[in-house]
Design an enzyme around this catalytic site. Structure first.
Site, short mmCIF file in Angstrom:
data_model
loop_
_atom_site.label_atom_id
_atom_site.label_comp_id
_atom_site.label_asym_id
_atom_site.label_seq_id
_atom_site.Cartn_x
_atom_site.Cartn_y
_atom_site.Cartn_z
N LYS A 113 -4.34 17.66 6.19
CA LYS A 113 -5.60 17.52 6.96
C LYS A 113 -6.44 18.78 6.87
CE LYS A 113 -5.49 13.44 8.98
NZ LYS A 113 -6.50 12.43 8.92
N LYS A 195 0.72 1.29 -3.35
CA LYS A 195 0.86 0.34 -2.25
C LYS A 195 -0.48 0.06 -1.59
CE LYS A 195 3.41 2.94 0.25
NZ LYS A 195 4.21 3.39 1.39
N LYS A 198 -4.22 2.01 4.28
CA LYS A 198 -5.31 1.89 5.24
C LYS A 198 -6.59 2.52 4.74
CE LYS A 198 -3.53 1.22 9.86
NZ LYS A 198 -3.10 1.78 11.11
#
Ligand code: TRP
Length: 333
Positions: A113, A195, A198
């Site tokens: 982050k 995969k 989100k």
């Protein structure tokens, strides 16, 4: 009913997708019959990225509605919103005294982050693992159904629990990751890269709120080719992915049929995709419609939230009182 307490937090940002459904939701739904479960929307955690207030509220409602639509039963589990439980930030404060700056800075999610949002490296981001530990420890949680990406956070929770117990006496169990049933399902993305996720590749991810048209469009666009040229040839990855998805939502005979046409070089991927889209819609649309009807019923959502809050606070206040007493913060008894 088992005794061990299960706790898990659901992120309040982003849309739930097929991977979440088969990865996490199905597990939750199974657990609710066998363990005392505390599931909550992690809205405080979402503040690390400063969401719009109106969006935050709508997201919380949506996540609750989606989870109920997927089969979580608020009568069976304690379903609540993190910010409704003031005992959580209080335990978080206490745990922060046992968390070292160095170990927090070394956390992989923090480093990611800090790199991806260099203008907003706030203390909430740094102490994300302490808040997550408080979420779990406030109910003396033992099992935490989360994916591999959360393992480091759980390891930190175990360290904090250990440090607390060592300093103040045995209080908290050491939480561990928990997956019901060992088989992990792989939910591939539609573009053949990794995969469903989100945040990445929206067009290659099927969300539980996608419209029928969106589902058709995404599946049509999925990577394929002209078809095999020799019988029983090896299947390319992106075709394996289509079959994997089909396996989740289509009848066994349907899957077998298309496998056999692949093996005999008569497969038409256009037909296969149409069939997959049709079966996907049959699977997704009832969840989507149920989510919408729950989400629109604000009175119902609020009733569920309030009931969850009461149940969660009952457990949380007990744990917090015990922790405070052990620390020496108890002056009036
Ligand atoms: N960090 C988790 C995630 O990103 C969400 C979460 C917050 C959580 N608090 C938790 C998960 C407590 C399990 C237990 O998915």
């Amino acid at each position: 009913m088992n005794q061990e307490i299960v706790v898990s937090g659901i992120r309040s940002t982003g849309n739930l997708h097929l991977g979440n459904y088969f990865g996490a939701m199905k597990n939750y739904v199974k657990m609710q019959d066998e363990y005392p479960c505390y599931f909550f929307v992690a809205d405080y955690h979402s503040l690390t990225t400063h969401p719009e207030p109106a969006a935050l509220k709508q997201n919380v409602y949506k996540v609750l509605a989606e989870n109920i639509a997927c089969g979580l039963d608020p009568e069976k589990v304690t379903l609540y919103v993190q910010s409704d439980i003031p005992e959580i930030p209080e335990l978080y404060l206490i745990l922060n005294m046992l968390a070292y700056k160095g170990e927090l800075e070394k956390t992989a999610s923090f480093k990611d982050k800090a790199r991806s949002q260099p203008d907003n490296v706030n203390a909430g981001l740094l102490t994300y693992p302490t808040l997550m530990s408080a979420d779990i420890m406030i109910h003396k949680g033992q099992y935490v159904p989360v994916g591999k990406d959360q393992e480091q956070h759980l390891e930190m929770a175990r360290n904090f629990a250990q440090r607390f117990n060592h300093r103040y006496g045995e209080t908290f169990p050491e939480p561990e990751a928990f997956n019901f049933g060992t088989q992990l399902v792989k939910i591939p993305s539609l573009d053949g890269n990794g995969k469903m996720s989100k945040s990445e590749n929206e067009n290659a991810t099927i969300y539980l709120c996608d419209t029928d048209e969106q589902i058709i469009k995404k599946i049509k666009k999925a990577k394929s080719d002209q078809g095999p040229l020799t019988e029983f040839s090896e299947m390319p990855d992106y075709i394996v992915n289509l079959f994997d998805l089909m396996q989740l939502v289509s009848a066994k005979e349907t899957v077998e049929h298309f496998k056999s046409t692949f093996n005999h070089c008569t497969i038409r991927y256009g037909d296969m995709k149409m069939q997959l889209a049709e079966d996907m819609i049959k699977f997704i649309s009832p969840i989507r419609e149920k989510t919408i009807s729950i989400k629109e019923d604000t009175a119902l959502i609020q009733k569920i939230m309030k009931a969850g809050k009461e149940k969660a606070r009952e457990s949380a206040s007990k744990t917090l009182a015990e922790a405070r007493k052990k620390i020496g913060i108890h002056f009036y008894c």
